[in-house]
Scaffold this active site. Structure first.
Site, mmCIF file in Angstrom:
data_model
loop_
_atom_site.group_PDB
_atom_site.id
_atom_site.type_symbol
_atom_site.label_atom_id
_atom_site.label_comp_id
_atom_site.label_asym_id
_atom_site.label_seq_id
_atom_site.Cartn_x
_atom_site.Cartn_y
_atom_site.Cartn_z
ATOM 1 N N GLU A 7 0.822 -1.214 0.000
ATOM 2 C CA GLU A 7 0.000 0.000 0.000
ATOM 3 C C GLU A 7 0.850 1.256 0.000
ATOM 4 O O GLU A 7 0.484 2.267 -0.575
ATOM 5 C CB GLU A 7 -0.939 0.010 1.214
ATOM 6 C CG GLU A 7 -1.775 1.270 1.305
ATOM 7 C CD GLU A 7 -3.001 1.109 2.181
ATOM 8 O OE1 GLU A 7 -3.507 2.134 2.639
ATOM 9 O OE2 GLU A 7 -3.455 -0.021 2.395
ATOM 10 N N LYS A 8 2.004 1.177 0.664
ATOM 11 C CA LYS A 8 2.874 2.350 0.755
ATOM 12 C C LYS A 8 4.325 1.902 0.844
ATOM 13 O O LYS A 8 4.605 0.735 1.164
ATOM 14 C CB LYS A 8 2.469 3.227 1.932
ATOM 15 C CG LYS A 8 2.391 2.519 3.270
ATOM 16 C CD LYS A 8 2.011 3.474 4.384
ATOM 17 C CE LYS A 8 0.550 3.827 4.416
ATOM 18 N NZ LYS A 8 -0.293 2.752 4.985
ATOM 19 N N ASP A 103 -2.892 -2.631 3.004
ATOM 20 C CA ASP A 103 -3.165 -2.694 4.437
ATOM 21 C C ASP A 103 -4.357 -3.620 4.693
ATOM 22 O O ASP A 103 -5.232 -3.774 3.832
ATOM 23 C CB ASP A 103 -3.472 -1.299 4.990
ATOM 24 C CG ASP A 103 -2.201 -0.472 5.192
ATOM 25 O OD1 ASP A 103 -1.105 -1.043 5.081
ATOM 26 O OD2 ASP A 103 -2.322 0.744 5.457
ATOM 27 N N ASP A 105 -7.377 -3.820 5.539
ATOM 28 C CA ASP A 105 -8.726 -3.289 5.701
ATOM 29 C C ASP A 105 -9.334 -3.118 4.308
ATOM 30 O O ASP A 105 -8.692 -3.407 3.301
ATOM 31 C CB ASP A 105 -8.734 -1.971 6.487
ATOM 32 C CG ASP A 105 -7.880 -0.896 5.832
ATOM 33 O OD1 ASP A 105 -7.611 -0.989 4.619
ATOM 34 O OD2 ASP A 105 -7.464 0.043 6.539
ATOM 35 N N TYR A 328 -0.900 -3.083 13.249
ATOM 36 C CA TYR A 328 -1.643 -2.207 12.344
ATOM 37 C C TYR A 328 -2.721 -1.422 13.094
ATOM 38 O O TYR A 328 -3.590 -2.010 13.739
ATOM 39 C CB TYR A 328 -2.285 -3.048 11.237
ATOM 40 C CG TYR A 328 -3.085 -2.250 10.248
ATOM 41 C CD1 TYR A 328 -2.457 -1.365 9.384
ATOM 42 C CD2 TYR A 328 -4.466 -2.373 10.182
ATOM 43 C CE1 TYR A 328 -3.191 -0.619 8.473
ATOM 44 C CE2 TYR A 328 -5.206 -1.639 9.275
ATOM 45 C CZ TYR A 328 -4.564 -0.761 8.428
ATOM 46 O OH TYR A 328 -5.292 -0.019 7.534
ATOM 47 N N ARG A 330 -5.191 0.922 12.059
ATOM 48 C CA ARG A 330 -6.509 1.317 11.529
ATOM 49 C C ARG A 330 -7.482 0.140 11.593
ATOM 50 O O ARG A 330 -8.225 -0.127 10.654
ATOM 51 C CB ARG A 330 -6.375 1.833 10.094
ATOM 52 C CG ARG A 330 -5.552 3.106 9.989
ATOM 53 C CD ARG A 330 -5.292 3.476 8.538
ATOM 54 N NE ARG A 330 -4.425 4.636 8.446
ATOM 55 C CZ ARG A 330 -4.789 5.825 7.990
ATOM 56 N NH1 ARG A 330 -6.027 6.019 7.579
ATOM 57 N NH2 ARG A 330 -3.940 6.822 7.925
#
Length: 661
Positions: A7-8, A103, A105, A328, A330
């Site tokens: 994701e990043k 991530d 989610d 993580y 979130r």
């Protein structure tokens, strides 16, 4: 070649660090010694196309265009992300195996899935794509995750849910913002009136609370305490319980409004004998609270440290990405997978080394205990926020990072202590024919509450009082025992208005929105834990309302501005209450669990949007007359060139729309 799409960059580097060395860094990717590659998104690389991508005339804001509902949705690369998309295009062609490492989610799932779709991946390569779920950036945790890859197609419902949410926000936000900005100009309001599927009902909560406080009329009410003495000269108090005969003198909440009635009770009981009518003693226990998800952590940090939701999220991201001290952040789950219990001795040892003050002077945590937090049925893509197996150097953390880390670590340690145990005694006493009650609590075993004794370092005395609830004591009593009422005491109190929202209470409202839903049929459908927004978006929604000058802070309280009030009072009730939005969020959640379909969410939303646009065209937002627009905020793309072109609303009959997925 296996291509991991993270994701990043920080997550990409964490994956690359456990692949065969030496690593070769390229522009936007890292290649391992065995040829496998890691690349990354930088958040969403794509965004919803603007209205004029569907029809050039939509560049002008005209009421007769509304609602704009695409037949086939278009995505476009973000301008600054074209280079990274080009890097991914080349790597995807080269790869024989793709791994979605977004991530854990629904947004993380979507932002990698959408770039895979954008690059035209099909057939066996798409069908065999894998999913990597990483919640801890430390090497040993990343290695474990690499050994537990799942098929990416298992997560299609999660991605579909995120896609539906994204499209709904575009549809609702763009159409309603255009409609009310155009109408607002007709009454002299010169700013952009941003309306959102989630942000506007949240603003509505604050506006209605402010109005309720402003219109509140305080009334006096009365209570009576009996000061009692037992045979051993021990004194205690009991509170009067008005009988049914007192109902005419009470309000709907059971408060006595007649001072004369209360004074009469005081006179009747003073100097009289009292008889113990009933004693009920129960041994009770209270299990440790579950580990945190993001919202529960944000609420707790707002209460204890006065932190905003965004500050907590930013601090957690730093603890996760930079320091690698927590999992993580979130996450919307407060549960842990069963297999993680085997890691408990290691995590407990790590916490004790880095933060020994948490357990100093109290019983040691027992790693063999297994609280209700370990529950595979309540864990899917992500689990509760807990400490990692990396020892913390508290001196290297900022004050906020230290506070949040200790809070997360303490909550995790609580899972390894026994229940808090106490005896609760309820006593009913008759004095001069009237019923009085008192309650006492006797501590038996502190259990997990021992850890709260170590949290006095924070200066929030209110929270400390909640943590260390005073234990009322009464002397030993027996049924039928005769006591003496030394005197009655009249307590005169005032009804209090509801309190203004704070960061903690507004987040609490967003995470348990059913309390604020007015439609009983919708409330039946919702669970107590159903909320507005997601763990990842709630802080941003609140901050957006401040940024757009709809809300301001006054100390710790959050209140609406004149613009915020004017907007809410100009919109139809259904757009400002959480009822429909909460129902839509419930459907999105069900979609992610494979319990409903895309169209079951989109069709009702589009039908409602048609109705709302028609309603907007028939009424002018007069509540905004004379209200000065705030300093312009940096607008989303659909808000550009606001109001440069406007048109008189046309009354049209709109057919129900359909939207292709």
């Amino acid at each position: 070649m296996i291509l991991y799409i993270a994701e990043k960059p920080s997550l990409g580097r964490a994956i690359a660090d456990v692949l065969p060395k030496p690593l070769k860094k390229g522009e936007g990717f890292i290649r391992a010694a065995n040829g496998d590659c890691v690349s990354w998104c930088v958040g969403h690389l794509l965004e919803q196309a603007e209205p004029d991508a569907y029809a050039p005339e939509y560049k002008s804001w005209k009421f007769e265009h509304l609602p704009i509902v695409p037949d086939a949705w278009k995505m476009k690369p973000k301008y600054k992300m074209r280079g990274q998309i080009s890097v991914l295009r080349g790597l995807v062609k080269e790869a024989t195996q793709l791994v979605n490492a977004g991530d854990p989610d629904r947004e993380g799932q979507l932002l990698v899935d959408e770039i895979i779709a954008h690059l035209g991946v099909k057939g066996a390569k798409l069908a065999q794509a894998k999913r990597l779920l990483i919640s801890d950036l430390n090497p040993q945790a990343v290695k474990r995750a690499l050994g537990q890859l799942r098929l990416n197609r298992e997560f299609i419902p999660l991605s579909t849910s995120a896609l539906a949410r994204s499209r709904a926000d575009w549809l609702y936000g763009m159409n309603m913002t255009r409609a009310y900005t155009i109408q607002g100009r007709k009454v002299g309001y010169q700013g952009v009136l941003s309306v959102g599927r989630v942000q506007t009902p949240i603003l509505g909560l604050v506006v209605r609370r402010d109005e309720e406080i402003a219109n509140f009329v305080s009334k006096p009410f009365f209570e009576v305490l009996a000061h009692l003495t037992a045979e051993v000269q021990q004194t205690f108090t009991a509170k009067w319980q008005p009988s049914e005969a007192c109902q005419p003198y009470m309000d709907e909440d059971g408060r006595v409004l007649s001072k004369g009635l209360a004074q009469n009770v005081v006179g009747r009981i003073s100097g009289q004998q009292a008889t113990v009518e009933k004693i009920t003693a129960q041994d009770k226990k209270q299990n440790a609270p579950l580990p945190y998800n993001l919202s529960s952590l944000q609420i707790e940090a707002a209460k204890r440290f006065g932190m905003s939701a965004k500050t907590v999220l930013d601090t957690c991201q730093s603890l996760y990405e930079r320091h690698k001290l927590i999992t993580y952040p979130r996450s919307d789950s407060r549960y842990l997978p069963q297999e993680q219990h085997a890691m408990a001795p290691s995590v407990i040892s790590t916490v004790n080394k880095g933060a020994p003050e948490l357990t100093q002077g109290i019983d040691a945590p027992n790693a063999k205990l297994k609280s209700k937090a370990w529950n595979d049925k309540k864990v899917d893509a992500h689990h509760a926020i807990i400490p990692t197996e990396k020892v913390a150097n508290l001196s290297s953390l900022s004050p906020a990072e230290k506070q949040i880390y200790l809070q997360i670590a303490r909550q995790y340690l609580m899972q390894f202590y026994s229940a808090y145990q106490y005896k609760e005694t309820l006593v009913e006493i008759i004095i001069a024919g009237g019923l009085f009650k008192t309650k006492a609590k006797q501590e038996i075993a502190q259990g997990w509450k021992q850890l709260l004794k170590q949290s006095k370092a924070n200066n929030n005395s209110e929270v400390n009082r909640q943590d260390e609830e005073e234990l009322a004591t009464i002397p030993p009593l027996t049924k039928g025992q005769i006591l003496f009422c030394d005197r009655g005491e009249l307590l005169e109190k005032q009804t209090q208005p509801p309190k203004h929202f704070t960061d903690a209470t507004l987040l609490s409202a967003m995470t348990g929105i059913s309390r604020f839903v007015t439609d009983p049929e919708i409330r039946k459908i919702l669970k107590d834990t159903d909320g507005l927004g997601t763990e990842a978006t709630r802080a941003g929604i609140i901050e957006l309302l401040f940024k757009r000058s709809f809300l301001i802070r006054q100390g710790k309280t959050i209140v609406a501005t004149d613009v915020g009030k004017g907007l809410i009072n100009s919109l139809p009730l259904s757009a400002t209450t959480p009822d429909m939005t909460a129902l839509w969020e419930n459907t999105l959640d069900a979609m992610s669990r494979k319990e409903t379909q895309y169209q079951a969410f989109m069709q009702p939303l589009i039908s409602k949007l048609d109705e709302l646009i028609t309603q907007a065209g028939s009424v002018l937002p007069t509540a905004l007359q004379g209200v000065k627009s705030p300093t312009p905020f940096k607008k989303k793309s659909y808000a550009r060139k606001a109001g440069k072109s406007q048109s008189t609303a046309k009354k049209t009959t709109r057919k129900p729309r359909t939207v292709k997925s």
